[in-house]
Design a protein around this motif. Structure first.
Motif, short mmCIF file in Angstrom:
data_model
loop_
_atom_site.label_atom_id
_atom_site.label_comp_id
_atom_site.label_asym_id
_atom_site.label_seq_id
_atom_site.Cartn_x
_atom_site.Cartn_y
_atom_site.Cartn_z
N LEU A 40 14.83 7.60 -6.36
CA LEU A 40 14.50 6.88 -5.31
C LEU A 40 14.72 8.01 -4.08
CD1 LEU A 40 14.38 4.34 -2.81
CD2 LEU A 40 17.08 5.07 -3.05
N ILE A 41 12.84 7.67 -3.66
CA ILE A 41 12.78 9.34 -2.99
C ILE A 41 12.76 9.09 -1.12
CG2 ILE A 41 10.97 10.55 -2.26
CD1 ILE A 41 10.19 10.62 -4.29
N ARG A 42 13.98 9.42 -0.56
CA ARG A 42 14.19 8.80 0.99
C ARG A 42 14.15 9.47 1.95
NH1 ARG A 42 18.87 7.99 0.09
NH2 ARG A 42 18.81 5.40 -0.38
N VAL A 43 12.66 9.44 2.71
CA VAL A 43 12.00 10.51 3.45
C VAL A 43 12.84 10.53 5.36
CG1 VAL A 43 10.12 11.58 4.69
CG2 VAL A 43 9.91 10.79 2.55
N HIS A 44 13.56 11.26 5.31
CA HIS A 44 14.39 11.39 6.74
C HIS A 44 13.40 11.80 7.94
CE1 HIS A 44 18.52 11.09 5.26
NE2 HIS A 44 17.89 11.35 4.03
N VAL A 50 13.28 6.87 6.53
CA VAL A 50 14.99 6.78 7.58
C VAL A 50 14.60 7.35 9.31
CG1 VAL A 50 17.37 7.56 7.83
CG2 VAL A 50 16.47 7.22 5.67
N SER A 51 14.23 6.92 10.36
CA SER A 51 13.68 7.19 11.02
C SER A 51 14.60 8.02 12.38
CB SER A 51 12.29 5.68 12.36
OG SER A 51 12.49 6.09 13.06
N TYR A 52 14.60 8.67 12.52
CA TYR A 52 14.83 9.56 14.09
C TYR A 52 13.64 9.88 15.68
CZ TYR A 52 18.75 10.43 9.91
OH TYR A 52 19.30 10.32 8.51
N ARG A 53 14.84 9.30 16.46
CA ARG A 53 13.82 9.83 17.39
C ARG A 53 14.30 10.87 18.46
NH1 ARG A 53 9.07 7.22 17.03
NH2 ARG A 53 9.10 7.32 19.50
N ARG A 54 13.41 11.21 18.89
CA ARG A 54 13.50 12.94 19.94
C ARG A 54 14.65 12.37 21.07
NH1 ARG A 54 11.82 17.47 17.92
NH2 ARG A 54 9.98 17.62 16.18
N ASP A 55 15.45 12.85 21.90
CA ASP A 55 15.95 12.68 23.13
C ASP A 55 15.15 13.17 24.55
OD1 ASP A 55 16.01 15.53 23.67
OD2 ASP A 55 18.56 15.35 23.07
N SER A 73 -3.12 5.92 5.53
CA SER A 73 -1.65 4.42 4.93
C SER A 73 -0.53 5.89 5.47
CB SER A 73 -1.49 4.90 3.57
OG SER A 73 -0.41 3.88 3.56
N ALA A 74 0.00 6.62 5.54
CA ALA A 74 0.18 7.42 6.16
C ALA A 74 1.19 7.00 7.95
CB ALA A 74 0.64 9.31 6.39
N LYS A 75 -0.30 7.85 8.74
CA LYS A 75 -0.82 7.02 9.71
C LYS A 75 -0.02 5.64 9.95
CE LYS A 75 -3.00 8.63 13.81
NZ LYS A 75 -1.81 9.74 14.53
N ARG A 76 -0.37 4.52 9.40
CA ARG A 76 0.25 3.44 10.29
C ARG A 76 1.46 3.25 9.32
NH1 ARG A 76 -4.35 2.23 6.65
NH2 ARG A 76 -3.07 1.29 4.63
N LYS A 77 1.56 3.82 8.50
CA LYS A 77 3.58 4.13 8.91
C LYS A 77 4.27 3.99 10.22
CE LYS A 77 3.86 3.41 4.04
NZ LYS A 77 4.30 3.71 2.72
N VAL A 78 3.95 5.53 10.33
CA VAL A 78 3.84 6.02 11.79
C VAL A 78 3.40 5.34 12.23
CG1 VAL A 78 4.46 8.48 10.95
CG2 VAL A 78 2.68 8.20 11.91
N ASN A 79 3.01 5.18 13.04
CA ASN A 79 2.40 3.83 13.87
C ASN A 79 3.29 2.79 13.98
OD1 ASN A 79 -0.84 4.32 13.63
ND2 ASN A 79 0.09 5.67 14.76
N ALA A 80 4.19 2.13 13.27
CA ALA A 80 4.82 1.41 13.28
C ALA A 80 6.04 1.67 13.64
CB ALA A 80 4.71 0.73 11.49
N LEU A 81 6.25 2.32 13.30
CA LEU A 81 8.08 3.15 13.91
C LEU A 81 7.69 3.60 15.19
CD1 LEU A 81 8.62 5.99 10.53
CD2 LEU A 81 9.34 3.19 11.90
N GLY A 82 6.18 4.30 15.60
CA GLY A 82 6.18 4.18 17.29
C GLY A 82 5.74 5.45 18.37
N SER A 83 5.36 6.02 16.81
CA SER A 83 5.19 7.13 17.02
C SER A 83 3.16 7.05 16.16
CB SER A 83 5.75 8.15 16.68
OG SER A 83 5.51 9.40 16.43
N ASP A 84 1.98 8.74 16.71
CA ASP A 84 1.31 8.71 16.73
C ASP A 84 1.86 10.14 15.49
OD1 ASP A 84 0.13 7.55 18.44
OD2 ASP A 84 0.13 9.36 19.86
N TYR A 85 2.55 10.32 15.43
CA TYR A 85 2.87 11.50 14.23
C TYR A 85 4.91 11.08 13.77
CZ TYR A 85 -1.73 13.17 13.90
OH TYR A 85 -2.60 13.34 13.74
#
Length: 235
Positions: free
Chosen positions: A5-9, A33-38, A223-235
């Motif tokens: 199982l590959i999990r990307v932090h 697994v998504s993290y956000r900058r402060d 595809s990668a771009k769509r996934k990060v956009n869904a997380l609320g980011s451009d990159y």
């Protein structure tokens, strides 16, 4: 034997996007697994340190589907090297010529060892100049960062970009052997940042500009771009 199982932090506005791009190009299944900058543009170190003591993103967590045993990969160049070595079973991003394969390995180290440091300095200087610091301190900050930039980092960035412009021109629009490799994906993010920060202009570097444009048309990139956009980011 099944793949782990590959999990990307993943951290927003970081170099983690390239890992998603790589995994998409290899058509590998993975979790994010998504993290956000402060508000100070800092990563949540406490959360990330639960995964690895350095608390830096990107990190890849590999979990054995049978035993549950986990392996954590850090450092972008090493992450790419490991994934390409262990999971690119169809040779999608490899080169069968030993000399070309060695050159790909070189670039996996070059990106983080030579290109990224002066670029990171320029990013920090840019952030310092934009920081809400009162005058005259702001003037001093601008003067000092401008001096260091002009005498070292900006010139070194130009040196690196001139080199890459030539190399891409020699290799039919790619870094190595006229075909897409893991090195191209790894180097894409810092090259985008060079233009975004205004450290170079696309019209002065037509080979790099077309290189980035061609990468952005790949299904894996989209595809990668769509996934990060869904997380609320451009990159």
């Amino acid at each position: 034997m099944s793949l782990p199982l590959i999990r990307v932090h993943w951290l927003n506005e970081s170099r983690a996007f390239r890992v998603l791009f790589l995994l998409e190009q290899l058509k590998l299944d993975y979790e994010i697994v998504s993290y956000r900058r402060d508000e100070n543009f800092r990563a949540p170190e406490e959360e990330l340190k639960k995964i690895h003591p350095l608390g830096r993103a990107p990190m890849i967590e590999l979990e054995d589907r049978t035993t549950g045993e986990k392996k954590v990969l850090v450092e972008s160049g090493y992450i790419f090297q490991y994934i390409l070595s262990h999971f690119d079973t169809d040779g999608i991003l490899k080169n069968n010529d030993p000399e070309m394969a060695e050159k790909i390995q070189y670039y996996l180290h070059y990106v983080e060892g030579s290109l990224q440091p002066p670029l990171m300095m320029e990013l920090i200087f840019s952030m310092a100049r934009k920081a809400p610091i009162p005058f005259p301190i702001s003037y001093v900050v601008s003067m000092v960062t401008g001096k260091i930039s002009s005498e070292f980092s900006a010139g070194e960035v130009k040196n690196q970009i001139d080199y890459l412009e030539s190399e891409i021109g020699k290799n039919q629009g790619f870094l190595v052997g006229g075909k897409l490799s893991g090195a191209d994906i790894l180097i894409s993010y810092p090259l985008m940042y060079v233009f975004d920060l205004g450290l170079a202009h696309k019209e002065d570097y037509p080979n790099i500009s077309k290189f980035l444009e061609d990468l952005s048309t790949l299904d894996s990139y989209a595809s990668a771009k769509r996934k990060v956009n869904a997380l609320g980011s451009d990159y």
